[in-house]
Design an enzyme around this catalytic site. Structure first.
Site, PDB file in Angstrom:
ATOM      1  N   GLU A 148       0.846  -1.198   0.000  1.00 36.01           N
ATOM      2  CA  GLU A 148       0.000   0.000   0.000  1.00 36.01           C
ATOM      3  C   GLU A 148       0.876   1.242   0.000  1.00 36.01           C
ATOM      4  OE1 GLU A 148      -0.283   2.319   2.495  1.00 36.01           O
ATOM      5  OE2 GLU A 148       1.232   1.374   3.748  1.00 36.01           O
ATOM      6  N   LYS A 201       7.873  -1.341  -3.290  1.00 33.19           N
ATOM      7  CA  LYS A 201       7.422  -0.587  -2.111  1.00 33.19           C
ATOM      8  C   LYS A 201       8.616   0.026  -1.370  1.00 33.19           C
ATOM      9  CE  LYS A 201       5.277   1.176   1.245  1.00 33.19           C
ATOM     10  NZ  LYS A 201       4.296   0.873   2.211  1.00 33.19           N
ATOM     11  N   ALA A 249      12.405  21.420   2.038  1.00 33.56           N
ATOM     12  CA  ALA A 249      13.489  21.330   3.016  1.00 33.56           C
ATOM     13  C   ALA A 249      12.954  21.584   4.417  1.00 33.56           C
ATOM     14  CB  ALA A 249      14.558  22.358   2.673  1.00 33.56           C
ATOM     15  N   CYS A 257       6.890   4.905   8.421  1.00 34.79           N
ATOM     16  CA  CYS A 257       7.266   4.189   7.191  1.00 34.79           C
ATOM     17  C   CYS A 257       8.649   4.546   6.662  1.00 34.79           C
ATOM     18  CB  CYS A 257       6.221   4.443   6.110  1.00 34.79           C
ATOM     19  SG  CYS A 257       4.626   3.744   6.523  1.00 34.79           S
ATOM     20  N   ARG A 324       5.308   8.832  15.764  1.00 36.03           N
ATOM     21  CA  ARG A 324       6.370   7.851  15.556  1.00 36.03           C
ATOM     22  C   ARG A 324       7.532   8.466  14.767  1.00 36.03           C
ATOM     23  NH1 ARG A 324       2.919   2.844  13.465  1.00 36.03           N
ATOM     24  NH2 ARG A 324       1.528   4.534  12.874  1.00 36.03           N
TER      25      ARG A 324
HETATM   26  C1  UDX Z   1       4.846   7.524   3.438  1.00 41.51           C
HETATM   27  C2  UDX Z   1       4.682   7.371   1.927  1.00 41.51           C
HETATM   28  O1  UDX Z   1       4.534   8.671   1.333  1.00 41.51           O
HETATM   29  C3  UDX Z   1       3.477   6.488   1.605  1.00 41.51           C
HETATM   30  O2  UDX Z   1       3.388   6.284   0.207  1.00 41.51           O
HETATM   31  C4  UDX Z   1       3.662   5.137   2.315  1.00 41.51           C
HETATM   32  O3  UDX Z   1       2.560   4.290   2.112  1.00 41.51           O
HETATM   33  C5  UDX Z   1       3.844   5.349   3.808  1.00 41.51           C
HETATM   34  O4  UDX Z   1       4.957   6.244   4.024  1.00 41.51           O
HETATM   35  P1  UDX Z   1       3.684   8.935   5.374  1.00 41.51           P
HETATM   36  O5  UDX Z   1       4.587   8.223   6.320  1.00 41.51           O
HETATM   37  O6  UDX Z   1       2.240   9.080   5.716  1.00 41.51           O
HETATM   38  O7  UDX Z   1       3.701   8.215   3.923  1.00 41.51           O
HETATM   39  O8  UDX Z   1       4.275  10.388   5.197  1.00 41.51           O
HETATM   40  P2  UDX Z   1       4.834  11.294   4.008  1.00 41.51           P
HETATM   41  O9  UDX Z   1       3.781  12.197   3.525  1.00 41.51           O
HETATM   42  O10 UDX Z   1       5.533  10.464   2.997  1.00 41.51           O
HETATM   43  O11 UDX Z   1       5.909  12.169   4.804  1.00 41.51           O
HETATM   44  C6  UDX Z   1       6.980  11.530   5.487  1.00 41.51           C
HETATM   45  C7  UDX Z   1       7.855  12.532   6.186  1.00 41.51           C
HETATM   46  O12 UDX Z   1       8.582  13.316   5.255  1.00 41.51           O
HETATM   47  C8  UDX Z   1       7.123  13.531   7.086  1.00 41.51           C
HETATM   48  O13 UDX Z   1       7.850  13.671   8.286  1.00 41.51           O
HETATM   49  C9  UDX Z   1       7.147  14.821   6.299  1.00 41.51           C
HETATM   50  O14 UDX Z   1       7.128  15.958   7.124  1.00 41.51           O
HETATM   51  C10 UDX Z   1       8.480  14.685   5.569  1.00 41.51           C
HETATM   52  N1  UDX Z   1       8.561  15.448   4.312  1.00 41.51           N
HETATM   53  C11 UDX Z   1       7.725  15.143   3.280  1.00 41.51           C
HETATM   54  C12 UDX Z   1       9.539  16.445   4.164  1.00 41.51           C
HETATM   55  O15 UDX Z   1      10.313  16.715   5.087  1.00 41.51           O
HETATM   56  N2  UDX Z   1       9.631  17.093   2.958  1.00 41.51           N
HETATM   57  C13 UDX Z   1       8.822  16.810   1.903  1.00 41.51           C
HETATM   58  O16 UDX Z   1       8.985  17.439   0.841  1.00 41.51           O
HETATM   59  C14 UDX Z   1       7.837  15.806   2.071  1.00 41.51           C
END
Ligand code: UDX
Length: 452
Positions: A148, A201, A249, A257, A324
């Site tokens: 997923e 994935k 940034a 994840c 987390r």
């Molecule tokens: C992620 C994947 O995007 C998703 O496809 C997978 O199924 C699960 O893991 P998620 O953990 O919900 O999803 O968060 P995501 O939106 O990917 O952001 C992850 C982290 O990166 C956050 O801490 C966010 O603040 C950070 N981030 C994201 C940045 O620092 N800069 C960005 O440009 C994007």
């Protein structure tokens, strides 16, 4: 179709509720009885917009039921999704205990010819391992890896509008049944072998993390070279080969994840005696971001002991209560240890934060958190922060300083209200640098930088 889902975490509960909305009859099994009881009362153990309502609708309409009886969930369903957690275990390898328990339940349910789809993020080779376990238990099931890609904070939208669906199987019956279920979502359905799907994935999450660490390294250079990292990212992203996404940034990535999957992929490489240099560097840059941000705060405020910091945001990202591996929480923990006084506000994560860090002083809103602050630190990209009344905040703080660790769109209203704003990649004088091009101490000179 009757569908069984094992696990009522983010993925399992979302899948159950969304499949029920599609008209399937879903039984979702969760062995944690406290968690289950809370969900049954209509309260989710995490904040996710719209999900509680969707679960309630599914239950009310009779398409969704929740149980702690794993066998009941898998007994009469031709299709079972395994959506249990696979937390980091030793050496970064995922702990498959819950997954193996789920497979045991499927074995004991004695329902042959079932399709078993693995939604949990699992190491390459796990689908084959599950097939072997089922065969050893005398079950003739068809197994598929079906990773997923839901993002916390937008899981329902992501479910109904996926970029793609991955079905990793060599079993025609499994591919056929899963394709039928996903067909209404009108997205590309990619069928690969199970190992390839499992790898897609991990590689996807590792690549997203790499983009973030890459732009954070560029931000570090921008800070010294007086370039605006937000504009650099926009300029890079205008090239469709690069793209705008995941080039924000800040204090780095967290969550359940990205960090875990990077560690797992690194562990897999090491298992084959390979050195995953890029993956290691991505983790290293991400870890360093937190300390770099704290050093920035120290420089701007002339030290941390006794300084009052209004912290806006504790969750690992906006739109969730999930703490987390939250960079925000890690930073708060360290500045508290360094002697700062923290007044924190998060629109959704307050309860979880109090449990994780009982000494933390949480406030009911941003304005109360800002009272008497020497600086406002923005640590989570909540859209709510963009709508704050910065004029009001200016009247509450002791010193008008915003140090933005997320590059949210507050530079203009904050500076208009009289704050000095320091975004990711914005230049500040650095005591360890001797470059003649360094600017004077930004806070003392009330200089405003507006990057971010
Ligand atoms: C992620 C994947 O995007 C998703 O496809 C997978 O199924 C699960 O893991 P998620 O953990 O919900 O999803 O968060 P995501 O939106 O990917 O952001 C992850 C982290 O990166 C956050 O801490 C966010 O603040 C950070 N981030 C994201 C940045 O620092 N800069 C960005 O440009 C994007």
């Amino acid at each position: 179709m009757n569908i069984g889902v094992i696990g009522a975490g983010y993925v399992g509960l979302t899948f159950s509720a969304c499949l029920a909305k599609m008209g399937h009859r879903v039984i979702c099994a969760e062995k944690d009885r406290d968690r289950l009881a809370t969900i049954k009362e209509g309260i989710l153990p995490f904040y996710e917009p719209g999900l509680a309502e969707l679960v309630a609708t599914g239950v009310r309409q009779g398409n969704l039921s929740l149980t702690d009886d794993l066998k009941a969930a898998v007994g009469h369903a031709p299709l079972v999704f395994i959506a249990v957690g696979t937390p980091s275990g030793t050496n970064g390898e995922p702990d498959l205990t819950a997954l193996e328990e789920a497979v045991d339940a499927i074995v004991s349910a004695a329902n042959d010819d079932q399709v078993v789809a693995i939604k949990s993020t699992v190491p390459v080779g796990t689908s084959e391992h599950v097939s072997t376990m089922l065969a050893r238990g005398g079950r003739s099931a068809h197994v598929a890896a079906n990773p997923e890609f839901l993002r916390e904070g937008s899981v329902i939208d992501d479910f109904f509008h996926p970029y793609r669906v991955l079905i990793g199987t060599t079993d025609a019956a499994a591919a056929r049944l899963l394709s039928t279920v996903y067909h209404p979502l009108a997205c590309p359905i990619l069928v690969t072998d199970p190992r390839t799907a499992e790898m897609i994935k991990y590689a996807s999450n590792a690549f997203l993390a790499t983009k973030i660490s890459f732009i954070n390294e560029i931000a570090m250079i921008c800070e010294r070279a007086h370039a605006d990292v937000a504009e650099v990212a926009a300029g890079m992203g205008a090239d469709p080969r690069i793209g705008q996404a995941f080039l924000k940034a800040g204090i780095g990535f967290g969550g359940s994840c990205l960090p875990k999957d990077l560690r797992a992929l690194g562990a897999l490489a090491r298992r084959y005696a390979l050195t995953p240099s890029i993956l290691d560097a991505v983790i290293q840059v991400n870890d360093a971001q937190r300390q770099r941000f704290i050093e920035r705060v120290e420089i701007l405020l002339d030290g941390l002991p006794g300084k009052t910091l209004a912290v806006f945001g504790l969750a690992f990202k906006g739109g969730t209560s999930d703490l987390r591996e939250s960079p925000a929480l890690a930073i708060v923990d360290r500045v508290l240890t360094a002697g700062a006084i923290v007044r924190a506000f998060d629109p959704a994560a307050e309860e979880a934060a109090k449990r994780a860090l009982p000494v933390l002083h949480c406030c009911p809103d941003a304005y109360e958190a800002a009272e008497g602050a020497d600086a406002i630190l923005i640590l989570t990209e909540w859209p709510e922060f963009e709508a704050l009344d910065w004029g009001r905040l200016r009247g509450l703080v002791r010193r008008p300083v915003v140090i933005d660790g997320r590059g949210v769109q507050v530079a203009s209203p904050a500076t208009r209200a009289g704050f000095a704003y320091f975004g990711p990649g914005g230049a500040i004088a650095h005591p360890r640098s001797s470059g003649a091009s360094e600017r004077p101490h930004a806070f003392r000179s009330a200089e405003r930088t507006t990057s971010g």
